[in-house]
Design an enzyme around this catalytic site. Structure first.
Site, PDB file in Angstrom:
ATOM      1  N   GLU A  48       0.864  -1.170   0.000  1.00  0.00           N
ATOM      2  CA  GLU A  48       0.000   0.000   0.000  1.00  0.00           C
ATOM      3  C   GLU A  48       0.901   1.220   0.000  1.00  0.00           C
ATOM      4  O   GLU A  48       1.703   1.396   0.910  1.00  0.00           O
ATOM      5  CB  GLU A  48      -0.835   0.070   1.278  1.00  0.00           C
ATOM      6  N   ASP A  59      -5.291   8.258  10.957  1.00  0.00           N
ATOM      7  CA  ASP A  59      -3.919   7.862  11.279  1.00  0.00           C
ATOM      8  C   ASP A  59      -3.471   8.353  12.642  1.00  0.00           C
ATOM      9  O   ASP A  59      -3.776   9.469  13.057  1.00  0.00           O
ATOM     10  CB  ASP A  59      -2.965   8.387  10.205  1.00  0.00           C
TER      11      ASP A  59
END
Lengths: 264, 410
Positions: A48, A59
């Protein structure tokens, strides 16, 4: 090889696939490419490539730090596509992990066209739910790209089915309620979520969020088709003295995890 | 919620939470269940007379509603070209701004849902103070996320929140302002959604927040429309409000939307001037995109990265705006203009001197806009201004701006 074929190969080998994440542009555009290639060499099956975004609300602090640094250096979507192209030359499936607005701004048609042209396998979209993917899905299909959406422990069975139905490549099961980052334990909810997902799809189900070492990878490989690791790759890059040391550290983490996914 | 078996299905055009092409729900799947729950509980509450009785009671006995409309005769004569300026006094609410209207409703919803912890973002601190207040009143644990830069600009409000029992978490990522506080609050919510309700402060964010917050702020315009009719015998020619995320503006606009002869004006923070790039004029200078869960105008670069906003007003210092404003703009029903820091501070000074009212710097943007409208519409015009908050929190900023502090050059 397609993403799905890589998962099927891993399954045939009696193991889980290892999916590794790094953001493009950190420590530099070339440094990220080297680290991603080192990751593949050391046993990562699917990569990814994170598209750095100014507001990464899924995140945790580790990935935030790396993407902020990448953005400060001026990394942009075109650089991300160049990164995809360089890494895809290894033959491993390369998916872009991107929040929705950078894709929306680039233009959905243009992005799918350019991602396919770069050899990208598809994209993972953490803040795009299939309900809002009316433009994305047909464009991605037109360019033969995988569309990976997330299911979460809080998803109803109805939404798991709806989301899995919109996925191509694999389904991303969030192991826990929370943001990216390494954790002491992989959430208990993960196995149940994988089971609920399997009931409604034949696609592979990969588990992400919180996996950082071989023991956790082995544990997840016991019930899932794939193990997704992000922050545990980014952290050694943040701590490395230079890009070459960073790539070596990433390779070491990858080798450890590759052992893990084979120990179920 | 549109759930279909067909992956290429598109949302119907009348989808809830859509305002034309704007709004929607661009969020992690992990939040969908909580947003659905909030939406369901809100629909149930709206249909439950006990909910509106309780909320109306609080708005009256705790907040002090209805807030008055004050005729600002000297301000109109001396600062707005003789136009008749009427102020909707949201500054007189408990906690000092319109934010309490929304927060009391959402805190009651939190109790209905059965959650014990609330989180919120805040820019100027007004929404944080309001949330901390409601949490204290209803016995809820409260955590407020605030950009580090804003905790410095609005230190008094940080102390107020802490006095009220809230935990204030300074956010040191990104631009360290409201946008980053929202990111951090959303991260908290994803992690703690089982126990926690996110009391969102403005008409932005994913569905149902733009609708929910608008409905809870709508009382401003409902009251003001009646008050202006009683005072003047007619509807105002123009309604003016400042726009950051846009909750006070939607709140006062909404009751006038069907009154075609009433012009609606939103005034955004022009900072140093839109032409300098240092501003927060999202609709005036932005482009459509997705930020914080909704499609709307936003300040972004050619790659979709959010551009940091700049304003003397922490409450307007936000690179996004509520989706309904984007739709009101595109449909032409409302007009959006920008006001610079300097224009806002001049209006701030003028209101202090002519009316004995110290406005919030946010609200001073609406006052500055009203001065322009007065010049354009002439002395026969009636201009209703939403005085969304009071300026106690801004005395330090204003004193520095006007050189009133010891050691400052005069």
């Amino acid at each position: 090889m397609t993403t799905l074929a890589v998962f099927e190969k891993a399954r045939a080998e009696g193991r889980a696939a290892l999916v590794g994440y790094l953001p493009a542009g950190y420590p530099t555009a070339d440094g990220a490419i080297d680290a991603l290639k080192a990751m593949i060499d050391a046993g990562v099956d699917v990569v990814e490539v994170g598209l750095p975004y100014s507001d990464p609300l899924m995140d945790g602090p580790v990935i935030q730090a790396a993407v902020e640094a990448a953005l400060r250096q001026g990394i942009n979507t075109r650089d991300v596509l160049r990164t995809v192209e360089a890494v895809a030359s290894t033959g491993a499936p390369v998916l872009v992990m991107s929040y929705w607005n950078p894709i929306d701004r680039y233009g959905v048609d243009a992005f799918t066209r350019d991602l396919a042209a770069a050899g990208g396998a598809g994209a993972i979209t953490p803040d795009l739910i299939p309900d809002e993917a009316g433009e994305w899905l047909p464009a991605a299909r037109r360019h033969d790209l995988d569309t990976v959406f997330l299911v979460a422990p809080s998803s109803t069975d109805e939404r798991v089915a709806f989301t899995a139905d919109a996925c191509r490549g694999f389904v991303y099961a969030a192991s826990t309620m929370g943001v990216t980052g390494t954790r002491e334990q992989v959430g208990d909810a993960a196995a149940g979520l994988v089971e609920r997902t399997r009931r409604v799809t034949d696609l592979p189900v990969a588990v992400g969020l919180g996996v950082s070492n071989a023991a956790q990878a082995a544990q997840v490989a016991g019930f899932a088709d794939g193990v997704i690791v992000g922050s545990a790759f980014v952290r050694p890059l943040l701590e490395a003295d230079d890009a070459a040391a960073g790539a070596r550290a990433v390779a070491a983490v990858a080798a450890d995890l590759a052992q893990g996914v084979r120990q179920r | 919620m549109c759930v279909s078996d067909n992956p290429s299905a598109t949302l119907p055009s009348d989808a809830p939470g859509r305002f034309g092409p704007y709004g929607g729900r661009y969020v992690p799947e992990a939040l969908v269940a909580a947003l659905d729950e909030l939406d369901r509980e809100y629909q149930a509450a709206v249909a439950d007379p006990a909910f509106s009785t309780e909320l109306d009671g609080l708005l009256k006995s705790y907040t002090g509603r209805p807030t008055p409309v004050t005729e600002a005769a000297r301000f109109g004569a001396e600062a707005a070209a003789g136009a008749r300026v009427l102020l909707k006094r949201e500054d007189l609410n408990h906690t000092g701004s319109h934010k309490i209207n929304n927060v009391l409703g959402q805190a009651l919803l939190t109790k209905r849902i059965g959650k014990k912890r609330v989180i919120a973002e805040t820019g100027a601190g007004q929404h944080g103070v309001a949330t901390a207040t409601a949490a204290a009143l209803m016995g809820l644990e409260c955590v407020i996320y605030m950009g580090e830069e804003d905790t410095r600009r609005q230190a008094l409000n940080v102390a107020r929140m802490e006095l009220l029992g809230a935990t204030v978490v300074p956010v040191s990522t990104g631009s360290r302002t409201l946008k980053d506080a929202i990111n951090e609050a959303l991260r908290d919510w994803v992690t703690n959604v089982d126990t926690t309700n996110y009391v969102f402060g403005t008409v932005a964010g994913p569905h149902p927040f733009p609708t929910l917050v608008r409905d809870l702020q709508r009382i401003i315009g409902v009251e003001a429309r009646q008050q202006v009719l009683e005072l003047t015998g007619k509807l105002p020619n123009a309604v003016a409000a400042c726009v950051g995320g846009g909750s006070n503006a939607i709140g006062i606009f909404h009751a006038f939307i069907d009154d075609a002869d009433v012009a609606l004006y939103g005034f955004e923070a022009g900072g140093d001037g839109v032409e300098t790039g240092r501003h927060a004029a999202t609709i005036s200078a932005g482009t459509p995109g997705v930020l914080h869960g909704a499609r709307s105008y936003l300040l972004q670069d050619e790659y979709g990265q959010t551009i940091e906003s700049h304003s003397i007003s922490a409450g307007l210092d936000y690179p996004g705006v509520g989706p309904e404003h984007s739709w009101l703009r595109d449909s032409g029903r409302a007009h959006y203009r920008s006001v610079t820091d300097a224009e806002a501070m001049e209006a701030f000074r003028l209101l202090c001197r002519t009316e004995g009212i110290i406005p919030a710097i946010e609200s001073a943007h609406a006052l500055a806009g009203a001065r322009h409208l007065g010049a354009e519409l002439g002395p026969d015009a009636v201009i209703l201004v939403n005085l969304s908050g009071r300026g106690d929190k801004d005395v330090d900023t204003a004193a520095r701006w006007f050189g009133l502090l010891e050691g400052d050059a005069p």
